[in-house]
Design a protein around this motif. Structure first.
Motif, PDB file in Angstrom:
ATOM      1  N   MET A   1       0.889  -1.028  -0.101  1.00 16.47           N
ATOM      2  CA  MET A   1       0.011  -0.029  -0.059  1.00 16.47           C
ATOM      3  C   MET A   1       0.935   1.187  -0.186  1.00 16.47           C
ATOM      4  SD  MET A   1      -2.797   1.387   2.806  1.00 16.47           S
ATOM      5  CE  MET A   1      -3.733  -0.117   2.883  1.00 16.47           C
ATOM      6  N   LYS A   2       0.624   2.223  -0.941  1.00 16.82           N
ATOM      7  CA  LYS A   2       1.371   3.451  -0.728  1.00 16.82           C
ATOM      8  C   LYS A   2       0.389   4.466  -0.252  1.00 16.82           C
ATOM      9  CE  LYS A   2       1.612   3.267  -5.556  1.00 16.82           C
ATOM     10  NZ  LYS A   2       2.034   3.676  -6.812  1.00 16.82           N
ATOM     11  N   VAL A   3       1.252   5.421   0.500  1.00 14.62           N
ATOM     12  CA  VAL A   3       0.619   6.627   1.282  1.00 14.62           C
ATOM     13  C   VAL A   3       1.247   7.945   0.723  1.00 14.62           C
ATOM     14  CG1 VAL A   3       0.135   7.898   3.191  1.00 14.62           C
ATOM     15  CG2 VAL A   3       0.184   5.343   3.217  1.00 14.62           C
ATOM     16  N   ARG A   4       0.578   8.735   0.249  1.00 15.32           N
ATOM     17  CA  ARG A   4       1.020   9.957  -0.316  1.00 15.32           C
ATOM     18  C   ARG A   4       0.245  11.234   0.062  1.00 15.32           C
ATOM     19  NH1 ARG A   4      -0.016   9.025  -6.551  1.00 15.32           N
ATOM     20  NH2 ARG A   4      -2.174  10.359  -6.082  1.00 15.32           N
ATOM     21  N   VAL A   5       0.982  12.211   0.264  1.00 18.24           N
ATOM     22  CA  VAL A   5       0.190  13.597   0.728  1.00 18.24           C
ATOM     23  C   VAL A   5       0.243  14.611  -0.556  1.00 18.24           C
ATOM     24  CG1 VAL A   5       0.259  15.446   2.250  1.00 18.24           C
ATOM     25  CG2 VAL A   5       0.452  13.203   3.213  1.00 18.24           C
ATOM     26  N   GLU A   6      -0.829  15.480  -0.878  1.00 16.89           N
ATOM     27  CA  GLU A   6      -0.690  15.948  -2.000  1.00 16.89           C
ATOM     28  C   GLU A   6      -1.020  17.604  -1.343  1.00 16.89           C
ATOM     29  OE1 GLU A   6      -2.907  14.824  -5.369  1.00 16.89           O
ATOM     30  OE2 GLU A   6      -1.395  13.112  -5.669  1.00 16.89           O
ATOM     31  N   ILE A   7      -0.373  18.554  -1.547  1.00 16.46           N
ATOM     32  CA  ILE A   7      -0.683  19.907  -1.279  1.00 16.46           C
ATOM     33  C   ILE A   7      -1.065  20.614  -2.584  1.00 16.46           C
ATOM     34  CG2 ILE A   7       0.077  22.184  -0.323  1.00 16.46           C
ATOM     35  CD1 ILE A   7       0.502  19.563   1.720  1.00 16.46           C
ATOM     36  N   ASP A   8      -2.520  20.876  -2.227  1.00 11.66           N
ATOM     37  CA  ASP A   8      -3.321  21.873  -3.132  1.00 11.66           C
ATOM     38  C   ASP A   8      -3.900  23.007  -2.729  1.00 11.66           C
ATOM     39  OD1 ASP A   8      -4.997  22.712  -5.501  1.00 11.66           O
ATOM     40  OD2 ASP A   8      -5.790  20.938  -5.880  1.00 11.66           O
ATOM     41  N   ASN A   9      -3.107  24.167  -3.122  1.00 12.42           N
ATOM     42  CA  ASN A   9      -3.695  25.354  -2.616  1.00 12.42           C
ATOM     43  C   ASN A   9      -4.849  26.112  -2.950  1.00 12.42           C
ATOM     44  OD1 ASN A   9      -1.253  25.749  -1.191  1.00 12.42           O
ATOM     45  ND2 ASN A   9      -0.259  26.565  -2.993  1.00 12.42           N
ATOM     46  N   GLU A  10      -5.704  25.296  -3.957  1.00 12.31           N
ATOM     47  CA  GLU A  10      -6.905  25.745  -4.308  1.00 12.31           C
ATOM     48  C   GLU A  10      -8.078  25.095  -3.608  1.00 12.31           C
ATOM     49  OE1 GLU A  10      -7.470  26.206  -8.412  1.00 12.31           O
ATOM     50  OE2 GLU A  10      -5.479  26.892  -8.631  1.00 12.31           O
ATOM     51  N   LEU A  11      -7.720  24.103  -2.871  1.00  9.88           N
ATOM     52  CA  LEU A  11      -8.898  23.255  -1.742  1.00  9.88           C
ATOM     53  C   LEU A  11      -9.208  24.333  -0.606  1.00  9.88           C
ATOM     54  CD1 LEU A  11      -7.579  19.613  -1.742  1.00  9.88           C
ATOM     55  CD2 LEU A  11      -9.413  20.392  -3.246  1.00  9.88           C
ATOM     56  N   THR A  12     -10.356  24.190  -0.390  1.00 10.08           N
ATOM     57  CA  THR A  12     -10.885  24.889   0.520  1.00 10.08           C
ATOM     58  C   THR A  12     -11.009  23.954   1.972  1.00 10.08           C
ATOM     59  OG1 THR A  12     -13.056  24.512  -0.008  1.00 10.08           O
ATOM     60  CG2 THR A  12     -12.049  26.529  -0.815  1.00 10.08           C
ATOM     61  N   ASP A  13     -11.000  22.862   1.642  1.00 10.94           N
ATOM     62  CA  ASP A  13     -11.176  21.878   2.958  1.00 10.94           C
ATOM     63  C   ASP A  13     -10.330  20.677   2.581  1.00 10.94           C
ATOM     64  OD1 ASP A  13     -12.043  20.797   5.380  1.00 10.94           O
ATOM     65  OD2 ASP A  13     -14.013  20.285   4.620  1.00 10.94           O
ATOM     66  N   LYS A  14      -9.845  19.906   3.693  1.00  7.05           N
ATOM     67  CA  LYS A  14      -9.149  18.578   3.466  1.00  7.05           C
ATOM     68  C   LYS A  14      -9.960  17.559   2.970  1.00  7.05           C
ATOM     69  CE  LYS A  14      -6.496  19.852   7.375  1.00  7.05           C
ATOM     70  NZ  LYS A  14      -6.394  19.975   8.760  1.00  7.05           N
ATOM     71  N   GLU A  15      -9.238  16.827   2.064  1.00  3.47           N
ATOM     72  CA  GLU A  15     -10.020  15.658   1.474  1.00  3.47           C
ATOM     73  C   GLU A  15      -9.223  14.240   1.308  1.00  3.47           C
ATOM     74  OE1 GLU A  15     -11.397  14.547  -3.114  1.00  3.47           O
ATOM     75  OE2 GLU A  15     -10.780  16.376  -2.632  1.00  3.47           O
ATOM     76  N   ILE A  16      -9.605  13.380   1.810  1.00  5.48           N
ATOM     77  CA  ILE A  16      -9.024  12.202   1.686  1.00  5.48           C
ATOM     78  C   ILE A  16      -9.609  10.978   0.825  1.00  5.48           C
ATOM     79  CG2 ILE A  16      -8.369   9.984   3.068  1.00  5.48           C
ATOM     80  CD1 ILE A  16      -8.246  11.741   5.668  1.00  5.48           C
ATOM     81  N   VAL A  17      -8.738  10.707  -0.324  1.00  5.17           N
ATOM     82  CA  VAL A  17      -9.294   9.681  -1.241  1.00  5.17           C
ATOM     83  C   VAL A  17      -8.597   8.555  -1.249  1.00  5.17           C
ATOM     84  CG1 VAL A  17      -9.518   9.269  -3.712  1.00  5.17           C
ATOM     85  CG2 VAL A  17      -9.811  11.734  -2.643  1.00  5.17           C
ATOM     86  N   ILE A  18      -9.264   7.318  -1.100  1.00  4.62           N
ATOM     87  CA  ILE A  18      -8.784   6.003  -1.145  1.00  4.62           C
ATOM     88  C   ILE A  18      -8.975   5.465  -2.427  1.00  4.62           C
ATOM     89  CG2 ILE A  18      -8.905   3.926  -0.186  1.00  4.62           C
ATOM     90  CD1 ILE A  18     -10.205   5.074   2.223  1.00  4.62           C
ATOM     91  N   LYS A  19      -7.693   4.935  -3.489  1.00  6.39           N
ATOM     92  CA  LYS A  19      -7.824   4.490  -4.514  1.00  6.39           C
ATOM     93  C   LYS A  19      -7.552   3.182  -4.460  1.00  6.39           C
ATOM     94  CE  LYS A  19      -6.809   8.689  -7.096  1.00  6.39           C
ATOM     95  NZ  LYS A  19      -5.811   9.120  -8.170  1.00  6.39           N
ATOM     96  N   THR A  20      -8.327   2.174  -4.806  1.00  3.83           N
ATOM     97  CA  THR A  20      -7.908   0.842  -4.736  1.00  3.83           C
ATOM     98  C   THR A  20      -8.712   0.084  -6.045  1.00  3.83           C
ATOM     99  OG1 THR A  20      -8.637  -0.999  -3.292  1.00  3.83           O
ATOM    100  CG2 THR A  20     -10.313   0.338  -3.488  1.00  3.83           C
ATOM    101  N   PRO A  21      -7.868  -1.121  -6.312  1.00  3.13           N
ATOM    102  CA  PRO A  21      -8.619  -2.061  -7.684  1.00  3.13           C
ATOM    103  C   PRO A  21      -9.755  -2.605  -7.194  1.00  3.13           C
ATOM    104  CG  PRO A  21      -6.539  -2.928  -6.678  1.00  3.13           C
ATOM    105  CD  PRO A  21      -6.639  -1.499  -5.837  1.00  3.13           C
ATOM    106  N   HIS A  22     -10.032  -3.025  -5.880  1.00  5.25           N
ATOM    107  CA  HIS A  22     -11.130  -3.730  -5.301  1.00  5.25           C
ATOM    108  C   HIS A  22     -11.618  -3.323  -3.964  1.00  5.25           C
ATOM    109  CE1 HIS A  22      -8.036  -6.408  -4.723  1.00  5.25           C
ATOM    110  NE2 HIS A  22      -8.800  -6.661  -3.464  1.00  5.25           N
ATOM    111  N   TYR A  23     -12.664  -3.182  -3.649  1.00 12.00           N
ATOM    112  CA  TYR A  23     -13.245  -3.087  -2.223  1.00 12.00           C
ATOM    113  C   TYR A  23     -13.130  -4.467  -1.548  1.00 12.00           C
ATOM    114  CZ  TYR A  23     -15.735  -0.665   1.367  1.00 12.00           C
ATOM    115  OH  TYR A  23     -16.067  -0.024   2.589  1.00 12.00           O
ATOM    116  N   ASP A  24     -12.282  -4.319  -0.345  1.00 13.56           N
ATOM    117  CA  ASP A  24     -12.241  -5.712   0.318  1.00 13.56           C
ATOM    118  C   ASP A  24     -12.220  -5.030   1.865  1.00 13.56           C
ATOM    119  OD1 ASP A  24      -9.827  -4.309   0.778  1.00 13.56           O
ATOM    120  OD2 ASP A  24      -8.394  -6.016  -0.085  1.00 13.56           O
ATOM    121  N   ALA A  25     -11.960  -6.198   2.819  1.00 11.32           N
ATOM    122  CA  ALA A  25     -11.869  -5.954   4.055  1.00 11.32           C
ATOM    123  C   ALA A  25     -11.110  -4.772   4.672  1.00 11.32           C
ATOM    124  CB  ALA A  25     -11.748  -7.068   5.111  1.00 11.32           C
TER     125      ALA A  25
END
Length: 149
Positions: A1-25
């Motif tokens: 699993m990779k963990v990455r932080v991206e800084i985007d000055n255009e965002l007004t609120d924090k957002e967490i996105v989980i990218k995955t090939p399939h939904y599992d436990a």
């Protein structure tokens, strides 16, 4: 699993996105953990008569179905809630657990488990209310309570 932080000055609120090939436990556990950490759940509205109530979830002993309604029980009262049990089960992670097809219980409110040959009854402190645990859910409940010690 990779963990990455991206800084985007255009965002007004924090957002967490989980990218995955399939939904599992593992993804489900991660999602629930993030939600729990940031308190991201929609506020629950409870109804009694013509009034709306906004109760603290720690006051809720259990949720149960009664016909087509879902009821939220406190120590001395009950309220109608406009969610189905499966929706509540997804929303209320951590301190709530399913104990039968028709009930979800607040683990913090359990005073006693009485196990007999025919059933298991959960009792609550400072309340005469009781709820039954089905055999199918008993072991999972017992395991969750053991882990909390």
């Amino acid at each position: 699993m990779k963990v990455r932080v991206e800084i985007d000055n255009e965002l007004t609120d924090k957002e967490i996105v989980i990218k995955t090939p399939h939904y599992d436990a593992q993804v489900a556990a991660l999602y629930q953990s993030v939600q729990k950490s940031f308190g991201q759940h929609q506020p629950l509205v409870f109804y009694k008569g013509a009034s709306e109530y906004y109760l603290d979830l720690s006051e809720i002993l259990f949720f149960e179905t009664d016909g087509r309604q879902v009821l939220a029980h406190t120590s001395h009262d009950q309220y109608v809630i406009h969610h189905r049990l499966y929706e509540l089960e997804e929303l209320l992670t951590g301190r709530f657990a399913r104990i039968s097809k028709s009930a979800i219980i607040n683990l913090d409110q359990i005073y006693a488990l009485t196990h007999s040959l025919s059933s298991t009854v959960v009792r609550f402190q400072n309340s005469p209310k009781r709820v039954y645990v089905s055999r199918r859910y008993y072991k999972a409940l017992k395991d969750r309570l053991e882990r909390r010690r």
